[in-house]
Write a protein that holds these residues in place. Sequence first.
Motif, PDB file in Angstrom:
ATOM      1  N   ASP C  59       0.824  -1.208   0.000  1.00 25.94           N
ATOM      2  CA  ASP C  59       0.000   0.000   0.000  1.00 25.94           C
ATOM      3  C   ASP C  59       0.858   1.258   0.000  1.00 25.94           C
ATOM      4  N   LEU C  60       2.024   1.178   0.673  1.00 26.61           N
ATOM      5  CA  LEU C  60       2.901   2.343   0.709  1.00 26.61           C
ATOM      6  C   LEU C  60       3.510   2.600  -0.666  1.00 26.61           C
ATOM      7  N   LYS C  61       3.798   1.503  -1.388  1.00 23.62           N
ATOM      8  CA  LYS C  61       4.394   1.648  -2.719  1.00 23.62           C
ATOM      9  C   LYS C  61       3.453   2.363  -3.671  1.00 23.62           C
ATOM     10  N   ASP C  62       2.159   2.355  -3.345  1.00 26.42           N
ATOM     11  CA  ASP C  62       1.190   2.976  -4.256  1.00 26.42           C
ATOM     12  C   ASP C  62       1.076   4.483  -4.070  1.00 26.42           C
ATOM     13  N   ILE C  63       1.835   5.056  -3.108  1.00 28.81           N
ATOM     14  CA  ILE C  63       1.701   6.488  -2.840  1.00 28.81           C
ATOM     15  C   ILE C  63       1.878   7.331  -4.106  1.00 28.81           C
ATOM     16  N   PRO C  64       2.912   7.076  -4.946  1.00 23.30           N
ATOM     17  CA  PRO C  64       3.024   7.900  -6.161  1.00 23.30           C
ATOM     18  C   PRO C  64       1.774   7.783  -7.039  1.00 23.30           C
ATOM     19  N   LYS C  65       1.217   6.559  -7.111  1.00 22.83           N
ATOM     20  CA  LYS C  65       0.016   6.367  -7.909  1.00 22.83           C
ATOM     21  C   LYS C  65      -1.132   7.206  -7.352  1.00 22.83           C
ATOM     22  N   HIS C  66      -1.266   7.231  -6.011  1.00 27.08           N
ATOM     23  CA  HIS C  66      -2.326   8.048  -5.408  1.00 27.08           C
ATOM     24  C   HIS C  66      -2.154   9.505  -5.787  1.00 27.08           C
ATOM     25  N   MET C  67      -0.905   9.970  -5.760  1.00 25.30           N
ATOM     26  CA  MET C  67      -0.637  11.360  -6.075  1.00 25.30           C
ATOM     27  C   MET C  67      -1.072  11.672  -7.509  1.00 25.30           C
ATOM     28  N   LYS C  68      -0.764  10.721  -8.404  1.00 26.46           N
ATOM     29  CA  LYS C  68      -1.141  10.913  -9.805  1.00 26.46           C
ATOM     30  C   LYS C  68      -2.663  11.006  -9.937  1.00 26.46           C
ATOM     31  N   ILE C  69      -3.348  10.132  -9.219  1.00 26.74           N
ATOM     32  CA  ILE C  69      -4.820  10.159  -9.249  1.00 26.74           C
ATOM     33  C   ILE C  69      -5.337  11.485  -8.730  1.00 26.74           C
ATOM     34  N   LEU C  70      -4.728  11.954  -7.639  1.00 26.65           N
ATOM     35  CA  LEU C  70      -5.167  13.203  -7.016  1.00 26.65           C
ATOM     36  C   LEU C  70      -4.995  14.378  -7.946  1.00 26.65           C
ATOM     37  N   CYS C 140     -14.694  -5.352  -4.949  1.00 20.91           N
ATOM     38  CA  CYS C 140     -13.240  -5.509  -4.914  1.00 20.91           C
ATOM     39  C   CYS C 140     -12.542  -4.175  -5.173  1.00 20.91           C
ATOM     40  N   ILE C 141     -13.077  -3.401  -6.122  1.00 14.50           N
ATOM     41  CA  ILE C 141     -12.502  -2.079  -6.379  1.00 14.50           C
ATOM     42  C   ILE C 141     -12.599  -1.228  -5.119  1.00 14.50           C
ATOM     43  N   GLU C 142     -13.766  -1.290  -4.473  1.00 15.66           N
ATOM     44  CA  GLU C 142     -13.993  -0.504  -3.260  1.00 15.66           C
ATOM     45  C   GLU C 142     -12.965  -0.868  -2.186  1.00 15.66           C
ATOM     46  N   MET C 143     -12.727  -2.167  -2.012  1.00 12.89           N
ATOM     47  CA  MET C 143     -11.751  -2.608  -1.022  1.00 12.89           C
ATOM     48  C   MET C 143     -10.362  -2.070  -1.344  1.00 12.89           C
ATOM     49  N   ARG C 144     -10.000  -2.114  -2.640  1.00  9.69           N
ATOM     50  CA  ARG C 144      -8.669  -1.622  -3.022  1.00  9.69           C
ATOM     51  C   ARG C 144      -8.560  -0.127  -2.793  1.00  9.69           C
ATOM     52  N   HIS C 145      -9.624   0.612  -3.145  1.00  3.50           N
ATOM     53  CA  HIS C 145      -9.582   2.059  -2.935  1.00  3.50           C
ATOM     54  C   HIS C 145      -9.451   2.394  -1.453  1.00  3.50           C
ATOM     55  N   ALA C 146     -10.187   1.655  -0.615  1.00  2.22           N
ATOM     56  CA  ALA C 146     -10.153   1.930   0.830  1.00  2.22           C
ATOM     57  C   ALA C 146      -8.743   1.786   1.381  1.00  2.22           C
ATOM     58  N   ARG C 147      -7.957   0.889   0.775  1.00  5.83           N
ATOM     59  CA  ARG C 147      -6.575   0.734   1.229  1.00  5.83           C
ATOM     60  C   ARG C 147      -5.752   1.971   0.924  1.00  5.83           C
ATOM     61  N   ALA C 148      -6.157   2.712  -0.119  1.00  5.48           N
ATOM     62  CA  ALA C 148      -5.408   3.919  -0.482  1.00  5.48           C
ATOM     63  C   ALA C 148      -5.541   4.969   0.609  1.00  5.48           C
ATOM     64  N   TRP C 149      -6.782   5.325   0.971  1.00  5.74           N
ATOM     65  CA  TRP C 149      -6.891   6.414   1.954  1.00  5.74           C
ATOM     66  C   TRP C 149      -6.548   5.943   3.368  1.00  5.74           C
ATOM     67  N   ASN C 150      -6.598   4.624   3.583  1.00  6.28           N
ATOM     68  CA  ASN C 150      -6.190   4.104   4.885  1.00  6.28           C
ATOM     69  C   ASN C 150      -4.760   4.531   5.220  1.00  6.28           C
TER      70      ASN C 150
ATOM     71  N   LYS D 282      -6.969  -5.208 -19.779  1.00  7.84           N
ATOM     72  CA  LYS D 282      -7.185  -3.761 -19.726  1.00  7.84           C
ATOM     73  C   LYS D 282      -8.132  -3.313 -18.629  1.00  7.84           C
ATOM     74  N   SER D 283      -9.040  -4.175 -18.273  1.00 11.49           N
ATOM     75  CA  SER D 283     -10.097  -3.703 -17.384  1.00 11.49           C
ATOM     76  C   SER D 283      -9.495  -3.139 -16.110  1.00 11.49           C
ATOM     77  N   GLN D 284     -10.112  -2.099 -15.630  1.00 11.23           N
ATOM     78  CA  GLN D 284      -9.707  -1.443 -14.391  1.00 11.23           C
ATOM     79  C   GLN D 284      -8.376  -0.755 -14.470  1.00 11.23           C
ATOM     80  N   VAL D 285      -8.050  -0.321 -15.670  1.00  7.34           N
ATOM     81  CA  VAL D 285      -6.756   0.344 -15.797  1.00  7.34           C
ATOM     82  C   VAL D 285      -6.694   1.595 -14.926  1.00  7.34           C
ATOM     83  N   ASN D 286      -7.820   2.183 -14.697  1.00  7.57           N
ATOM     84  CA  ASN D 286      -7.798   3.397 -13.863  1.00  7.57           C
ATOM     85  C   ASN D 286      -8.311   3.176 -12.452  1.00  7.57           C
ATOM     86  N   ASN D 287      -8.329   1.925 -12.003  1.00 13.14           N
ATOM     87  CA  ASN D 287      -8.710   1.709 -10.599  1.00 13.14           C
ATOM     88  C   ASN D 287      -7.467   1.366  -9.803  1.00 13.14           C
ATOM     89  N   ALA D 288      -7.253   2.106  -8.768  1.00  9.81           N
ATOM     90  CA  ALA D 288      -6.027   1.919  -7.990  1.00  9.81           C
ATOM     91  C   ALA D 288      -5.884   0.495  -7.476  1.00  9.81           C
TER      92      ALA D 288
END
Lengths: 288, 288, 288, 288, 288
Positions: C59-70, C140-150, D282-288
């Motif tokens: 989850d920490l490795k995804d920080i740059p990805k979160h920044m890009k999304i933001l 599943c997407i929701e669970m993954r997203h929740a890990r981002a803001w966690n 490809k699916s979910q390419v934009n889901n963290a």
Amino acid sequence: MNLTFIIGFIAAFVLVIYGMVSGGTSVSQVMSSFIDIPSVFITFGGAFSATVMSVPMKDLKDIPKHMKILLKKEKVDINQYIEVIVDLAKEARLKGLLVLEEKIKTMDLKDDFLEYCTMLIVDAIEPSKVRAQIENEIDCIEMRHARAWNVYDKLGSFGPAFGMLGTLIGLINMLANMDTSGGSDALGKGMAVALVTTFYGSVLVNMVCAPVSNRLKAKHEEEMIVKELIMEGVLSIQSGENPKYIKEKLNSYLTYQERQASSENDGSATEKKKGSSKRGRKSQVNNA
Amino acid sequence: MNLTFIIGFIAAFVLVIYGMVSGGTSVSQVMSSFIDIPSVFITFGGAFSATVMSVPMKDLKDIPKHMKILLKKEKVDINQYIEVIVDLAKEARLKGLLVLEEKIKTMDLKDDFLEYCTMLIVDAIEPSKVRAQIENEIDCIEMRHARAWNVYDKLGSFGPAFGMLGTLIGLINMLANMDTSGGSDALGKGMAVALVTTFYGSVLVNMVCAPVSNRLKAKHEEEMIVKELIMEGVLSIQSGENPKYIKEKLNSYLTYQERQASSENDGSATEKKKGSSKRGRKSQVNNA
Amino acid sequence: MNLTFIIGFIAAFVLVIYGMVSGGTSVSQVMSSFIDIPSVFITFGGAFSATVMSVPMKDLKDIPKHMKILLKKEKVDINQYIEVIVDLAKEARLKGLLVLEEKIKTMDLKDDFLEYCTMLIVDAIEPSKVRAQIENEIDCIEMRHARAWNVYDKLGSFGPAFGMLGTLIGLINMLANMDTSGGSDALGKGMAVALVTTFYGSVLVNMVCAPVSNRLKAKHEEEMIVKELIMEGVLSIQSGENPKYIKEKLNSYLTYQERQASSENDGSATEKKKGSSKRGRKSQVNNA
Amino acid sequence: MNLTFIIGFIAAFVLVIYGMVSGGTSVSQVMSSFIDIPSVFITFGGAFSATVMSVPMKDLKDIPKHMKILLKKEKVDINQYIEVIVDLAKEARLKGLLVLEEKIKTMDLKDDFLEYCTMLIVDAIEPSKVRAQIENEIDCIEMRHARAWNVYDKLGSFGPAFGMLGTLIGLINMLANMDTSGGSDALGKGMAVALVTTFYGSVLVNMVCAPVSNRLKAKHEEEMIVKELIMEGVLSIQSGENPKYIKEKLNSYLTYQERQASSENDGSATEKKKGSSKRGRKSQVNNA
Amino acid sequence: MNLTFIIGFIAAFVLVIYGMVSGGTSVSQVMSSFIDIPSVFITFGGAFSATVMSVPMKDLKDIPKHMKILLKKEKVDINQYIEVIVDLAKEARLKGLLVLEEKIKTMDLKDDFLEYCTMLIVDAIEPSKVRAQIENEIDCIEMRHARAWNVYDKLGSFGPAFGMLGTLIGLINMLANMDTSGGSDALGKGMAVALVTTFYGSVLVNMVCAPVSNRLKAKHEEEMIVKELIMEGVLSIQSGENPKYIKEKLNSYLTYQERQASSENDGSATEKKKGSSKRGRKSQVNNA
């Protein structure tokens, strides 16, 4: 009269005043330390104003009604409700559902919700619709009750907030005028005045708002249990269940002691199956 | 005009200003103690900046709209909605569902949600789909409303946070310069300035954000009750239920007093079954 | 670029720095008061270490990805999605579901989730399974997203905690050395240094973690609305519903203004039933 | 070994100790300031005693087991589970469900939960009962896991509470003995000692309890995803679904990157439908 | 006797008293610093009064019963319950459900809830009604239990609140009388007395209320697991399931170790299928 609420209220105030007096040098001095008109305005006035902003007028107008509910000794006797429903079930079995309309009006127990539910089955509405309608009625009551304690929750959260606001005002004024004030004695007095608003806010929430809100919730929960019991009972009557079975079913809403008491009151007159009554008596002996 | 909100708002400010002035030595001195430009920037500016970071621009742009909603006197008369739905039900029974399209446009009560729901049953969509669609519509409205108070909740949580940040900045600056500052008087003044940001933060949350958020939620809840009532009513019309039965069903959304008032307005003209009207009057006499 | 986030971020920092400078005697002095290397290590280092302990490395490795999304300007145009789904529905009605596989690849709008859902109905999987699978995908997407803001929630809770820890360390050191330190000036400086960690912790949570977490949640909610809309739309296509009816159904996801705008864009070309379009225009005029 | 947890733990301690030493005059002096035996007893002893009161002994006995779980490098490879389930599905399709009993014992991947679930379908229990039983098994696991982090949550809430209690004791003792103590230096030392318990409480929660509880929850969530995946997979095998379709279904539990990686590992050997594999990629390419 | 609770309680008090004595100059001096009658009245009296206002009398009367529950060594042996239910299932298979009435009365294990549930199936009530009635019984027990810990939660929240109230009273009195009090020594003593109420409030919540509430909740959860297990078991008996299958099903409520122990106790006498017993032994080896 709900004596415990009143006694608790008086006891809390007596204890706090005792604490105030025991720590001061004289009563008049204590009075002058703890009573400060601007502080009253900021804390109580401010908290009430913010509550007026937060809550529809309609809910505030109900405050006297809430007080009446709080002070009313409304000891709910679940046993009595079970008796009544079992009686209704016996009537309905012997003479049909229509006779309940008469019966419900001549009973000792006056309960509008019970009457409302009974009329629904008298009107021969189909079971699933009766359940839906009673559940909706209960939901609406729940929503209205929640608005009652919401007023005290809001007032209870604004109380300490405006108390702190008042203390900040007092501190800023005191600190800004340090040079013009007369030394550390005056500083002490200034601090004392500043802290009075925090004290007021704490009194408002802990001795009024939180207990009132808690008690309203407790009353609500008791009432909801009765309402649920009535719903289950009336639906059982409609589906023509055995009165004895209905009684056992509704016994779930009683603690063990209450079930036992109820069984004993029945006395020997009722022609109960031995095993069943014993079971009723013993079940849940170890559940609080 | 929603007078209680405005009166509460003015009262809160007057009381706080009275508290500020009553504790100080002169108005001008109070002004200088409580007004500090950098503190305004840190607290209000900082809290607003953090809110801009937290919330999509779109939601911030709706602030004027929220204010309009807040200030609008929007006394919801649930009784009127019940009347209208019962009228529609009578029409539909006599002349069929199609006639409702005309009827809905010529009514006094203009409510887009009611119109939306009515058109769904005019279009002869099947009942389960109508319910699903109305429920989805309500869910979407709920989501949009939640975004409104979210803005004030966020601003209200950043307010005191930036207030404390400002106080920390003030304290650190003051303590670090203790040797260069001129004794305890200057120290007092420094502390006073440092506390001003905490004061601002507290004002922002308790006198603006929390009340606005609370009131928006209260308005939302009232609106949702009406929307639910409309949904239940329209679905009952579609399933061809008896208008009198629909009225009884929707009466659940009223408190006892409102039901009584509604019954009395009906007057003697309506040919109601005695028992039923009395029931309506009495039910829930002891529910707040 | 998500300009509001960046502007808010810069504004917050500028305002806080302005506050720091305006209260101090000189910039260099302010610099020396607010920058303290050990404090940086304790607060930021400590909070980050505790977050590393709390959260999986992944989850920490995804920080740059979160920044890009933001920072990505990802203005979601719900209207466009509705258009596309209505187009697909029209195609499917004319030429069958299989043609959608081709169609989806040649569209302007590239959305993997839409493609994923469309392929499910092209593959002729039965409707209840399609719904179950899409719902599972969304969960599943929701669970993954929740890990981002966690990650930011955790960092934001450890920030002030380690700030307070640093202040406690500073205070204990200062108080224990009172006799060896040089009077009240040194005491003031010691206090100032001790408070710097609390200041850092407060900056970390209020200017970085909380806004980032809030914004990620807001983005998530917007995305979920689109995903739900796509699911409802695709399921409606599969069940062969009327494209016009699908459009009305999906309009629930729009506010009134957006519905109006969408209707106007349709222009006069579309052969809409008058009543229906007017209804679409007006409905929810009073819903925020 | 779960390196990140250990590194985070060591880093946090090193940083805090660095902060302690950098602010003091000498290491020995820092040692004497921050180490106080009665404070250790009050804070850690008190917090542990209150936790012993709060939590069943059985849960406390599991602490070493929790530590082992925490430190174990348990990188869950969801892909591997999907592979295995797809393999099982292929076997089952070719040779029937009974052959799975043998297969599951000879596999590389040893997972008791997978074995448990597989045996349920081997035993030819009917699908709805299999689902109910697996769900009950998962619920029970969840309940047991929750008891693990509950220990640390309780200890983490009693830590700062007893820290504050200790500080209050220190302050009261110090203030009550002000006349007998030797001036402001002694006062400073007294304060320092009083604050040490608050420091200990803060260390206990922020450097031990909160991170451990957070990480246990994170591990639990990862494990639950695998368990849910296994349940869905095994139920799909029982209902005889196409292995390729099962794979697509279970792919929902992967992020886009993981799906891609999985597809590439499959290589060219697998006879996949082009469109389908591309879609998976490809699916979910934009889901963290 | 629930030794861990008592030992924890004594340990916490001993540690706190040790802390108090170790920091003071003499025991008698410590006694006089920490024991202050008005503080006792304000904190404990006030908190108790507010709790009396908040909670129905009936719940307060149950405090001795709660204590008995807390102190009772009530080691729940889930294995034993499973054995008993499997025995009942075997009896029922051989001789019919009616024989259970006799059987349940002659068993070693006395459990009223088990008896209650068994009698429901003896009375030949239909399965769906049995489930509904047992679930209602469990819900009602849950509601009653929640009222138990609610008392301690309320007392635990009013404790620190009245502690702070007392400290505010002490501070205001002290600051207002600064001129008449005898210098900084008297000031210190005044502060010490003021802080004693905060100390009492903290003791009340952390050493009594919170642990009691936590432990009651933990006991409740254990009891609920047993009740759920009984419900599932009894319903399985009613539906005539295989005793061996029932045992496997109920094994979900055990951890791996407990399952293993249970299997070993069975010894070689039971004619178990090899594979199945091995499976039971290994499953969940990695679930805490």
